[in-house]
Design an enzyme around this catalytic site. Structure first.
Site, PDB file in Angstrom:
ATOM      1  N   SER A  63       0.788  -1.234   0.000  1.00 43.46           N
ATOM      2  CA  SER A  63       0.000   0.000   0.000  1.00 43.46           C
ATOM      3  C   SER A  63       0.822   1.288   0.000  1.00 43.46           C
ATOM      4  CB  SER A  63      -0.960   0.016   1.197  1.00 43.46           C
ATOM      5  OG  SER A  63      -2.005  -0.894   0.990  1.00 43.46           O
ATOM      6  N   LYS A  66       0.297   3.353  -2.997  1.00 43.12           N
ATOM      7  CA  LYS A  66      -0.840   4.262  -3.110  1.00 43.12           C
ATOM      8  C   LYS A  66      -0.422   5.725  -3.036  1.00 43.12           C
ATOM      9  CE  LYS A  66      -3.738   0.706  -1.007  1.00 43.12           C
ATOM     10  NZ  LYS A  66      -4.470   0.265   0.200  1.00 43.12           N
ATOM     11  N   VAL A 259       1.251  -3.637   3.932  1.00 42.55           N
ATOM     12  CA  VAL A 259       1.222  -4.920   4.638  1.00 42.55           C
ATOM     13  C   VAL A 259       2.453  -5.776   4.342  1.00 42.55           C
ATOM     14  CG1 VAL A 259      -1.286  -4.957   4.850  1.00 42.55           C
ATOM     15  CG2 VAL A 259      -0.192  -6.052   2.869  1.00 42.55           C
TER      16      VAL A 259
END
Length: 305
Positions: A63, A66, A259
């Site tokens: 992530s 992002k 993660v």
């Protein structure tokens, strides 16, 4: 300030935390990572780098990607982005379906999975079949490393077990908030999450955000100061899923977790940082990494507050 000594102190003090938490084994390829690794890297504006641990070991950025995709979307769609993805903390797990249905397919922010999938859909609309290449090329530029690539095993693992993410995109499609073919969007999304970088490379890649959109080493502007402010504020309020408030309270820096165990953070006008330790806490953030950043801002008094 003696950053090298401070990082070495932190490396010793976080050792008890390295055996706590759990790797993201719901993605099988991530579940096979050695869970006891740790790295911490910081990058100053003059190009000086400090690091401890496995700073050159590559891991799946997940992530953290992002941040980069939202940067590209801000550049393409700044005036209309808010119509399809919000800017508020979610207060719910990063892959929640409940909130998404209640709010008619408009994700709370671009850093939860649903929001990042919408952002990827918007990039596909802009870049078409070159979307993933454009994402990788941008990350290569900001990290000053042309050799970066993704881990196909991780991407395939995510695609094979990404049932919840497929549910999210199908729900958003039903509300009219996905414009492209679902398979095309998710192929890019899984690939961007599987990009492999080291802590050293990620700390370098975040430097432009610490300097209001301009890489202080190359002097290249990637986004405007206003866009950098918006992005940094979202990292502070939404960068750690439903633990974003806790991270702001304990660490006090804009940051983004993944993660894969990585966390990036910036100290505006001074430096960028990355920590990595694969074991996660209950909220999906690196347990030892979060503690390391808390120790760093306590020891250096470099919180933004």
């Amino acid at each position: 300030m003696d950053y090298e000594a401070i990082l070495k102190e932190i490396q010793e003090e976080i050792k008890p935390y390295l055996e706590q938490g759990k790797v993201a084994d719901y993605i099988p390829a991530l579940g096979r990572v050695n869970p006891n690794q740790f790295a911490m890297s910081l990058q100053l504006f003059d190009g000086t780098t400090f690091g401890v641990g496995d700073v050159d070991t590559k891991f799946s950025i997940q992530s953290i990607s992002k941040v980069f995709t939202f940067t590209l979307a801000l550049d393409l769609y700044e005036k209309t982005l808010h119509e399809r993805v919000g800017i508020e903390p979610s207060g719910n797990p990063f892959n929640s379906l409940v909130q998404l249905e209640y709010e008619k397919g408009i994700p709370r922010n671009p850093f939860i999975n649903a929001g990042a999938i919408v952002v990827t859909d918007m990039l596909v609309s802009g870049y078409h079949d070159k979307t993933f290449e454009r994402i990788v090329d941008f990350i290569r530029n900001v990290s000053d490393n042309r050799a970066l690539s993704h881990d196909k095993e991780v991407a395939d693992s995510e695609a094979a077990y990404g049932y919840r993410n497929m549910s999210l995109i199908n729900m958003m499609k039903s509300f009219g908030n996905i414009q492209n073919d679902i398979a095309d969007v998710m192929a890019v999304y899984f690939q961007q999450c599987s990009i492999s970088m080291s802590a050293h490379e990620l700390s370098r890649a975040m430097l432009f955000l610490a300097n209001h959109g301009v890489d202080p080493i190359t002097q290249k502007r990637y986004i405007s100061a206003s866009q950098a402010k918006k992005l940094s504020s979202l990292m502070l309020t939404c960068g750690h899923y439903d633990a974003s408030g806790d991270f702001a309270f304990k660490v006090g820096l804009p940051g983004k977790s993944g993660v894969g165990g990585g966390i990036v953070a910036i100290v505006p006008n001074l430096m960028s940082l990355c920590v990595w330790s694969p074991r996660l806490n209950a909220r999906g953030n690196s347990l030892a990494g979060t503690k390391a950043l808390e120790l760093f801002t306590t020891k250096t008094e470099l919180s933004i507050f």
